[in-house]
Each structure stands twice: as C-alpha cells, then as structure tokens.
Design an enzyme around this catalytic site. Structure first.
Site, mmCIF file in Angstrom:
data_model
loop_
_atom_site.group_PDB
_atom_site.id
_atom_site.type_symbol
_atom_site.label_atom_id
_atom_site.label_comp_id
_atom_site.label_asym_id
_atom_site.label_seq_id
_atom_site.Cartn_x
_atom_site.Cartn_y
_atom_site.Cartn_z
ATOM 1 N N HIS A 141 0.832 -1.201 0.000
ATOM 2 C CA HIS A 141 0.000 0.000 0.000
ATOM 3 C C HIS A 141 0.876 1.264 0.000
ATOM 4 O O HIS A 141 0.595 2.224 -0.716
ATOM 5 C CB HIS A 141 -0.909 0.019 1.237
ATOM 6 C CG HIS A 141 -2.011 -0.993 1.204
ATOM 7 N ND1 HIS A 141 -1.767 -2.356 1.266
ATOM 8 C CD2 HIS A 141 -3.368 -0.851 1.131
ATOM 9 C CE1 HIS A 141 -2.926 -2.998 1.229
ATOM 10 N NE2 HIS A 141 -3.908 -2.118 1.150
ATOM 11 N N HIS A 185 1.496 -3.245 9.523
ATOM 12 C CA HIS A 185 2.901 -2.942 9.251
ATOM 13 C C HIS A 185 3.562 -2.232 10.424
ATOM 14 O O HIS A 185 2.883 -1.669 11.290
ATOM 15 C CB HIS A 185 3.032 -2.067 7.999
ATOM 16 C CG HIS A 185 2.703 -2.782 6.730
ATOM 17 N ND1 HIS A 185 3.533 -3.727 6.172
ATOM 18 C CD2 HIS A 185 1.623 -2.688 5.910
ATOM 19 C CE1 HIS A 185 2.978 -4.187 5.053
ATOM 20 N NE2 HIS A 185 1.823 -3.572 4.880
#
Length: 227
Positions: A141, A185
C-alpha cells in the site's frame, strides 16, 4: 511515524466512523481501490495539463514503476519473511507460540486463529487481517502511495498546482498511517517502501523519445487540452 505508532493499541475499542475512515483510506491504495485512485489522479492530470507529449512519456514511466514496485513487493516479502505486527498480538494472546508459527499454518487454521482473537479486537482491524495473511515487509500500500506522491505530486508541483500536490501528500501520509493503525505494518516497512520507490524513481529514464514515437504512430497532436 515511529512517534505516532507508539500509542496504537490493537485491543482498543474502535468507533464506526474511525474504523470506516481508516478502511476507506487503506483500501484506496489496496487491491480494492487502487485502480479507482489511479484513474482519478490520471483524470485530474489530463484535465490540468492536457494529453500531450510530456504526459504520455510520464505515463509510460509510471507504468514501468508500478510494475517494478508490485513485482518487487511480492519478491521482497518472500525474501524477508517478516511477520505482520498482528501476529505478535496473537502470540501475546497465547493463540500461537511465536509470530513465525503463524506462517506454518494453513489458510483455514489462520482464519480460525484470527477468529479467536476477534473477541478482543475490533472487526475493523480483523477483517483486514483475514484478507492479508502474507508477510509484512515491504508495504505494498505504501509503495503505491509513494509512487503516486512522487509521480502525481511532482507533476502537480511542476505545474504550480501546489494545493493538489499537498492533497496527494496528505493522502499518502494517511495511507501509510492507516497501515500502522490496522496492525498490518511497522514503521520500518513504510520506510523501506518509500526508500525503494525513491531509488527506482531516481534511476528511471524519462522515456521522452518513446513518448514522441507513440505520438507519431498514433497521429496525435503534440498538445490536446482537456480543459
């Protein structure tokens, strides 16, 4: 990012507005929405500067960078094999012995483990965990958001559309933060993604000659304004 991530508690309650906001933001750079985001940015670019040699050559460059970015993301995940942050929570909840063990489970077992922790974690987070059970480094992303920032942000700034450039920067920052908030993340994943895009973008040729050749073959005028 490192400063902001310290307060994130994956076990905290999440209101509907907050959960929906982060979901929309993260999906805008993910498989569900990146094409929509890309189409919107391309439409704004064409409206702003017209379809011309400059834009065409840059679009070729953008296409190459996107292919490299997505391919490298998949390869690097398999090389680094970095567990996602939410696997640490699964470990703390005694559902798995360690984060690495999560990746030894089959898909059904992974689903069951995440389902067990859903009693303590908001569905706004676990729905993303269920959808992404691969490794953490780098952030796909963030790679996409960084590419858009470098390409479209730079293009808008070059044409003195600083407001548009600022909007792209805020969106990219929001995408990166959403990945931390969701537990998908760590900051190092984001830093690695941004550094990778910066290196690729710096080494990428301009493709001006290819743009000229395409314009000639397609018999297009050098500048078509869409304003």
């Amino acid at each position: 990012m490192s400063m902001f991530v310290s307060h994130i508690d994956l076990l905290s309650d999440v209101c509907e507005i907050t959960g929906l906001s982060y979901t929309v933001i993260t999906d805008s750079a993910g498989s569900k929405g990146f094409l929509v985001t890309l189409a919107l940015l391309l439409a704004v670019s064409c409206k702003m500067i017209g379809f011309n040699r400059e834009l065409l050559s840059k679009l070729v460059q953008l296409g190459v960078i996107l292919v490299i970015g997505f391919a490298a993301k998949t390869g690097l995940k398999h090389v680094t094999e970095s567990p996602r942050p939410y696997t640490e929570l699964l470990t703390h909840q005694l559902l798995i012995p360690n984060p690495e063990h999560f990746y030894k489970l089959d898909m059904k077992q992974k689903d069951e483990v995440i389902a067990q922790v859903s009693e303590h974690v908001s569905e706004w987070r676990t729905r993303h965990w269920q959808g992404e059970k691969d490794y953490s480094f780098p952030s796909g992303h963030t790679i996409f958001a960084a590419i858009c920032l470098a390409f479209f942000g730079g293009l808008f700034a070059q044409h003195r559309k600083y407001g548009l450039a600022a909007l792209v920067m805020v969106w990219a920052f929001a995408v990166a933060y959403s990945r931390l908030w969701l537990g998908m993340h760590r900051p190092i994943d984001l830093v690695g993604s941004i550094a990778f895009v910066a290196i690729v973008y710096a080494l990428m040729p301009s493709f001006e000659r290819l743009g000229d050749e395409l314009i000639t073959r397609l018999n297009l005028p050098l500048n078509v304004s869409l304003k």
